[in-house]
Design a protein around this motif. Sequence first.
Motif, short mmCIF file in Angstrom:
data_model
loop_
_atom_site.label_atom_id
_atom_site.label_comp_id
_atom_site.label_asym_id
_atom_site.label_seq_id
_atom_site.Cartn_x
_atom_site.Cartn_y
_atom_site.Cartn_z
N VAL A 104 0.83 -1.19 0.00
CA VAL A 104 0.00 0.00 0.00
C VAL A 104 0.87 1.25 0.00
N ILE A 105 0.51 2.19 -0.85
CA ILE A 105 1.16 3.50 -0.83
C ILE A 105 0.10 4.56 -0.57
N VAL A 106 0.36 5.38 0.45
CA VAL A 106 -0.49 6.54 0.73
C VAL A 106 0.35 7.78 0.44
N THR A 107 -0.20 8.74 -0.32
CA THR A 107 0.54 9.96 -0.60
C THR A 107 -0.11 11.15 0.11
N LEU A 116 -0.44 3.09 10.93
CA LEU A 116 -0.51 1.96 10.01
C LEU A 116 0.63 0.96 10.24
N GLY A 117 1.63 1.37 11.04
CA GLY A 117 2.78 0.51 11.26
C GLY A 117 3.68 0.37 10.05
N VAL A 118 3.80 1.47 9.27
CA VAL A 118 4.66 1.45 8.08
C VAL A 118 5.59 2.67 8.14
N PRO A 119 6.66 2.71 7.34
CA PRO A 119 7.53 3.89 7.30
C PRO A 119 6.86 5.05 6.56
N TYR A 120 7.33 6.26 6.83
CA TYR A 120 6.95 7.37 5.97
C TYR A 120 8.21 7.94 5.34
N VAL A 121 8.02 8.59 4.20
CA VAL A 121 9.13 9.05 3.38
C VAL A 121 8.95 10.53 3.10
N SER A 122 9.93 11.34 3.49
CA SER A 122 9.86 12.78 3.28
C SER A 122 10.68 13.17 2.06
N SER A 123 10.01 13.32 0.92
CA SER A 123 10.74 13.59 -0.32
C SER A 123 11.45 14.94 -0.27
N GLY A 124 10.89 15.91 0.47
CA GLY A 124 11.52 17.23 0.55
C GLY A 124 12.92 17.17 1.12
N LEU A 125 13.21 16.18 1.98
CA LEU A 125 14.56 16.10 2.55
C LEU A 125 15.61 15.85 1.47
N LEU A 126 15.26 15.09 0.43
CA LEU A 126 16.21 14.85 -0.65
C LEU A 126 16.49 16.13 -1.42
N TYR A 127 15.43 16.93 -1.69
CA TYR A 127 15.65 18.22 -2.35
C TYR A 127 16.45 19.16 -1.46
N ARG A 128 16.16 19.13 -0.16
CA ARG A 128 16.90 19.99 0.76
C ARG A 128 18.37 19.58 0.86
N ALA A 129 18.64 18.28 0.87
CA ALA A 129 20.03 17.82 0.96
C ALA A 129 20.81 18.19 -0.30
N GLU A 143 7.61 -1.09 -0.77
CA GLU A 143 6.28 -0.82 -0.23
C GLU A 143 6.04 -1.74 0.97
N PRO A 144 5.15 -1.40 1.90
CA PRO A 144 4.28 -0.23 1.91
C PRO A 144 4.95 0.96 2.59
N PHE A 145 4.44 2.18 2.31
CA PHE A 145 4.91 3.38 3.00
C PHE A 145 3.94 4.53 2.75
N VAL A 146 4.11 5.58 3.53
CA VAL A 146 3.41 6.85 3.33
C VAL A 146 4.44 7.82 2.78
N THR A 185 0.84 12.81 -7.93
CA THR A 185 0.69 13.13 -9.35
C THR A 185 1.76 12.45 -10.19
N ASN A 186 3.02 12.75 -9.89
CA ASN A 186 4.11 12.34 -10.76
C ASN A 186 4.78 11.04 -10.32
N VAL A 187 5.08 10.92 -9.02
CA VAL A 187 5.94 9.82 -8.58
C VAL A 187 5.15 8.53 -8.36
N PHE A 188 4.00 8.64 -7.68
CA PHE A 188 3.18 7.45 -7.40
C PHE A 188 1.74 7.66 -7.87
N PRO A 189 1.53 7.81 -9.18
CA PRO A 189 0.17 8.08 -9.67
C PRO A 189 -0.79 6.94 -9.34
N HIS A 190 -0.27 5.73 -9.07
CA HIS A 190 -1.16 4.60 -8.78
C HIS A 190 -1.30 4.35 -7.28
#
Length: 208
Positions: free
Chosen positions: A3-6, A26-39, A119-122, A130-135
């Motif tokens: 499962v992917i939640v955006t 949900l007991g899953v990891p979350y992923v902060s995409s902004g940290l990659l842009y910030r790094a 997967e799974p993650f938030v 829109t772009n990265v996980f449209p599904h």
Amino acid sequence: GRVIVTIDGVAASGKSSVASGVARALGVPYVSSGLLYRAATLLALEAGAPLEGARALLTHLRAHPLRLEALPGGNRLWAGERELTDELHSTRVDQGVSAVAALPEVRAWVDAQLRALPEPFVAEGRDMGTNVFPHADAKFYLTASPRVRAERRAQERPEDVPAIEAALIERDRRDRVQSAPAPDARVIDTGPLSLEGVIGTILAALPA
Ligand code: C5P
């Protein structure tokens, strides 16, 4: 299941706190995409590279891969043995990040790292739904007025509320291209809600 939640939204709308809360429930990891842009931005600033020049930055990133550690309580960002996490929310990174995030090569580099995650993650950011996980299985988009967001952010920045508000409006403007809500995202105005209220709204809306 897989499962992917955006959770996308404007700057300082509470995305990472909300994503962390939803992921823990949900007991899953979350992923902060902004940290990659910030790094990427921090490395460009340290190298003195002009922020609008992608080639030198991409060469550097390929030679020194960044690692996003998606812990449930908060994400950490590593460049080799060096942890960058605490340096990624400075005012100079806030001010430079939109120019770096506008570079197509940088976006492709971030997208590839995100799509490689198990997967799974938030996932939270601007263009996760829109772009990265449209599904994605469920998509949300957080908004709040600039004043509300600036008042929240003033707890964690040295500047005063009007200065923070002006900077947020400017960053929203520069990020506009990649920040449109997905047509199938549920838009949540977080202004009248507490953090727990936003998390509860999302959990209640998830497919069973
Ligand atoms: O979410 P956060 O405010 O930490 O993101 C920092 C910056 O990274 C944004 O202002 C934007 O320029 C960029 N970003 C992006 N796409 C994402 C996440 C962040 O362009 N999915």
